[in-house]
Scaffold this motif. Structure first.
Motif, PDB file in Angstrom:
ATOM      1  N   SER A   1       1.107  -0.903  -0.006  1.00  0.00           N
ATOM      2  CA  SER A   1       0.247   0.205  -0.425  1.00  0.00           C
ATOM      3  C   SER A   1       0.631   0.821   0.567  1.00  0.00           C
ATOM      4  O   SER A   1       0.274   2.338  -0.654  1.00  0.00           O
ATOM      5  CB  SER A   1      -1.162  -0.192   1.013  1.00  0.00           C
ATOM      6  N   ALA A   2       1.642   0.846   0.897  1.00  0.00           N
ATOM      7  CA  ALA A   2       2.784   2.452   0.851  1.00  0.00           C
ATOM      8  C   ALA A   2       3.713   2.742  -0.493  1.00  0.00           C
ATOM      9  O   ALA A   2       3.836   3.348  -0.967  1.00  0.00           O
ATOM     10  CB  ALA A   2       3.767   2.267   1.842  1.00  0.00           C
ATOM     11  N   ALA A   3       4.411   1.418  -1.211  1.00  0.00           N
ATOM     12  CA  ALA A   3       4.422   1.953  -2.229  1.00  0.00           C
ATOM     13  C   ALA A   3       4.042   2.108  -3.441  1.00  0.00           C
ATOM     14  O   ALA A   3       4.381   3.019  -4.243  1.00  0.00           O
ATOM     15  CB  ALA A   3       5.472  -0.127  -2.939  1.00  0.00           C
ATOM     16  N   LEU A   4       2.509   1.914  -3.550  1.00  0.00           N
ATOM     17  CA  LEU A   4       1.576   2.289  -4.614  1.00  0.00           C
ATOM     18  C   LEU A   4       0.918   3.836  -4.349  1.00  0.00           C
ATOM     19  O   LEU A   4       1.468   4.303  -4.872  1.00  0.00           O
ATOM     20  CB  LEU A   4      -0.343   1.189  -4.073  1.00  0.00           C
ATOM     21  N   PHE A   5       1.212   4.177  -2.687  1.00  0.00           N
ATOM     22  CA  PHE A   5       0.068   5.720  -2.675  1.00  0.00           C
ATOM     23  C   PHE A   5       1.386   6.298  -2.858  1.00  0.00           C
ATOM     24  O   PHE A   5       1.836   7.204  -3.335  1.00  0.00           O
ATOM     25  CB  PHE A   5      -0.117   5.673  -1.181  1.00  0.00           C
ATOM     26  N   TYR A   6       2.841   5.724  -2.645  1.00  0.00           N
ATOM     27  CA  TYR A   6       3.938   6.650  -2.895  1.00  0.00           C
ATOM     28  C   TYR A   6       4.292   6.824  -4.735  1.00  0.00           C
ATOM     29  O   TYR A   6       4.405   7.821  -4.892  1.00  0.00           O
ATOM     30  CB  TYR A   6       5.420   6.327  -3.061  1.00  0.00           C
ATOM     31  N   TYR A   7       4.026   6.076  -5.403  1.00  0.00           N
ATOM     32  CA  TYR A   7       4.280   6.294  -6.879  1.00  0.00           C
ATOM     33  C   TYR A   7       2.537   7.240  -7.031  1.00  0.00           C
ATOM     34  O   TYR A   7       2.806   7.897  -8.008  1.00  0.00           O
ATOM     35  CB  TYR A   7       4.046   4.731  -7.547  1.00  0.00           C
ATOM     36  N   VAL A   8       1.310   6.393  -6.964  1.00  0.00           N
ATOM     37  CA  VAL A   8       0.738   8.158  -6.889  1.00  0.00           C
ATOM     38  C   VAL A   8       1.130   9.288  -7.103  1.00  0.00           C
ATOM     39  O   VAL A   8       1.186  10.172  -7.221  1.00  0.00           O
ATOM     40  CB  VAL A   8      -0.752   7.784  -6.041  1.00  0.00           C
ATOM     41  N   TYR A   9       2.025   9.724  -5.061  1.00  0.00           N
ATOM     42  CA  TYR A   9       2.258  10.933  -5.232  1.00  0.00           C
ATOM     43  C   TYR A   9       2.950  10.986  -5.926  1.00  0.00           C
ATOM     44  O   TYR A   9       2.881  12.694  -7.061  1.00  0.00           O
ATOM     45  CB  TYR A   9       2.531  10.406  -3.807  1.00  0.00           C
ATOM     46  N   LYS A  10       3.698  10.309  -6.206  1.00  0.00           N
ATOM     47  CA  LYS A  10       5.496  10.932  -7.645  1.00  0.00           C
ATOM     48  C   LYS A  10       4.544  11.498  -9.220  1.00  0.00           C
ATOM     49  O   LYS A  10       5.226  12.124  -9.078  1.00  0.00           O
ATOM     50  CB  LYS A  10       6.346   9.450  -7.268  1.00  0.00           C
ATOM     51  N   GLU A  11       3.267  10.501  -8.902  1.00  0.00           N
ATOM     52  CA  GLU A  11       2.910  10.621 -10.693  1.00  0.00           C
ATOM     53  C   GLU A  11       2.290  12.138 -10.516  1.00  0.00           C
ATOM     54  O   GLU A  11       1.656  12.491 -11.549  1.00  0.00           O
ATOM     55  CB  GLU A  11       2.859   9.801 -11.032  1.00  0.00           C
ATOM     56  N   LEU A  12       1.411  12.479  -9.753  1.00  0.00           N
ATOM     57  CA  LEU A  12       0.364  13.426  -9.460  1.00  0.00           C
ATOM     58  C   LEU A  12       0.405  14.622 -10.107  1.00  0.00           C
ATOM     59  O   LEU A  12      -0.339  15.173 -11.197  1.00  0.00           O
ATOM     60  CB  LEU A  12      -0.285  13.912  -7.664  1.00  0.00           C
ATOM     61  N   PRO A  13       2.337  15.442 -10.297  1.00  0.00           N
ATOM     62  CA  PRO A  13       1.863  16.311 -10.879  1.00  0.00           C
ATOM     63  C   PRO A  13       2.160  16.121 -12.634  1.00  0.00           C
ATOM     64  O   PRO A  13       1.658  17.267 -12.996  1.00  0.00           O
ATOM     65  CB  PRO A  13       3.390  16.665 -10.018  1.00  0.00           C
ATOM     66  N   GLY A  14       2.797  14.678 -12.526  1.00  0.00           N
ATOM     67  CA  GLY A  14       2.772  15.160 -14.264  1.00  0.00           C
ATOM     68  C   GLY A  14       0.882  14.700 -15.068  1.00  0.00           C
ATOM     69  O   GLY A  14       1.124  14.827 -15.783  1.00  0.00           O
ATOM     70  N   ASN A  15       1.035  13.578 -14.248  1.00  0.00           N
ATOM     71  CA  ASN A  15      -0.284  12.933 -14.818  1.00  0.00           C
ATOM     72  C   ASN A  15      -0.908  13.176 -14.063  1.00  0.00           C
ATOM     73  O   ASN A  15      -1.708  11.234 -13.823  1.00  0.00           O
ATOM     74  CB  ASN A  15      -0.036  11.253 -15.504  1.00  0.00           C
ATOM     75  N   PRO A  16      -2.260  13.266 -13.358  1.00  0.00           N
ATOM     76  CA  PRO A  16      -2.971  13.191 -12.534  1.00  0.00           C
ATOM     77  C   PRO A  16      -4.400  12.259 -12.571  1.00  0.00           C
ATOM     78  O   PRO A  16      -4.661  11.950 -11.382  1.00  0.00           O
ATOM     79  CB  PRO A  16      -3.594  14.921 -12.453  1.00  0.00           C
ATOM     80  N   VAL A  17      -4.875  12.302 -13.624  1.00  0.00           N
ATOM     81  CA  VAL A  17      -6.046  11.734 -14.133  1.00  0.00           C
ATOM     82  C   VAL A  17      -5.621  10.058 -14.002  1.00  0.00           C
ATOM     83  O   VAL A  17      -6.474   9.621 -13.709  1.00  0.00           O
ATOM     84  CB  VAL A  17      -6.375  11.671 -15.820  1.00  0.00           C
ATOM     85  N   LEU A  18      -3.976   9.685 -14.327  1.00  0.00           N
ATOM     86  CA  LEU A  18      -3.643   8.187 -13.779  1.00  0.00           C
ATOM     87  C   LEU A  18      -3.201   8.238 -12.886  1.00  0.00           C
ATOM     88  O   LEU A  18      -4.262   7.559 -12.255  1.00  0.00           O
ATOM     89  CB  LEU A  18      -2.390   8.183 -14.945  1.00  0.00           C
ATOM     90  N   ALA A  19      -2.610   8.364 -12.246  1.00  0.00           N
ATOM     91  CA  ALA A  19      -2.681   8.505 -11.178  1.00  0.00           C
ATOM     92  C   ALA A  19      -3.521   8.969  -9.939  1.00  0.00           C
ATOM     93  O   ALA A  19      -3.421   7.915  -8.482  1.00  0.00           O
ATOM     94  CB  ALA A  19      -1.778  10.109 -10.154  1.00  0.00           C
ATOM     95  N   SER A  20      -4.506   9.399  -9.753  1.00  0.00           N
ATOM     96  CA  SER A  20      -5.936   9.862  -9.003  1.00  0.00           C
ATOM     97  C   SER A  20      -6.608   8.676  -9.810  1.00  0.00           C
ATOM     98  O   SER A  20      -7.207   8.337  -8.882  1.00  0.00           O
ATOM     99  CB  SER A  20      -6.723  11.070 -10.107  1.00  0.00           C
ATOM    100  N   SER A  21      -6.641   7.838 -10.371  1.00  0.00           N
ATOM    101  CA  SER A  21      -7.011   6.639 -10.948  1.00  0.00           C
ATOM    102  C   SER A  21      -6.794   5.707 -10.502  1.00  0.00           C
ATOM    103  O   SER A  21      -7.311   4.184  -9.153  1.00  0.00           O
ATOM    104  CB  SER A  21      -7.397   6.214 -12.491  1.00  0.00           C
ATOM    105  N   ILE A  22      -5.804   5.578 -10.203  1.00  0.00           N
ATOM    106  CA  ILE A  22      -4.701   4.362  -9.406  1.00  0.00           C
ATOM    107  C   ILE A  22      -4.743   4.421  -8.133  1.00  0.00           C
ATOM    108  O   ILE A  22      -5.111   3.957  -7.029  1.00  0.00           O
ATOM    109  CB  ILE A  22      -3.288   4.597  -9.992  1.00  0.00           C
TER     110      ILE A  22
END
Length: 86
Positions: free
Chosen positions: A18-39
């Motif tokens: 869970s921590a790894a997944l949400f860390y990825y989302v955190y890092k991806e949010l600025p560049g690709n918010p729709v993909l990151a928010s979907s994950i």
């Protein structure tokens, strides 16, 4: 905490995953918010379901009740992010 208290390897793997997944989302949010928010919405909804059912079964507020409520709020936040970015 489940691993530290009782040696539960499943808790360690689930928490680390869970921590790894949400860390990825955190890092991806600025560049690709729709993909990151979907994950993020999938991960948060899964945590809401799992910890919510655990709370209903045990009636223990910590950690199941707290995690399920925070995950529910984050599910709404990710949904809001998807709607806003579209």
């Amino acid at each position: 905490m489940g691993y530290l208290k009782r040696g539960s390897k499943i808790s360690a793997v689930a928490g680390g995953g869970s921590a790894a997944l949400f860390y990825y989302v955190y890092k991806e949010l600025p560049g690709n918010p729709v993909l990151a928010s979907s994950i993020g919405i999938v991960g948060s909804a899964a945590l809401t379901g799992m910890m919510g059912s655990r709370y209903l079964r045990t009636r223990k507020v910590v950690p199941a009740g707290v995690v399920s409520m925070v995950s529910l709020v984050m599910t709404g936040a990710y949904l809001h992010g998807i709607i806003r970015s579209s």
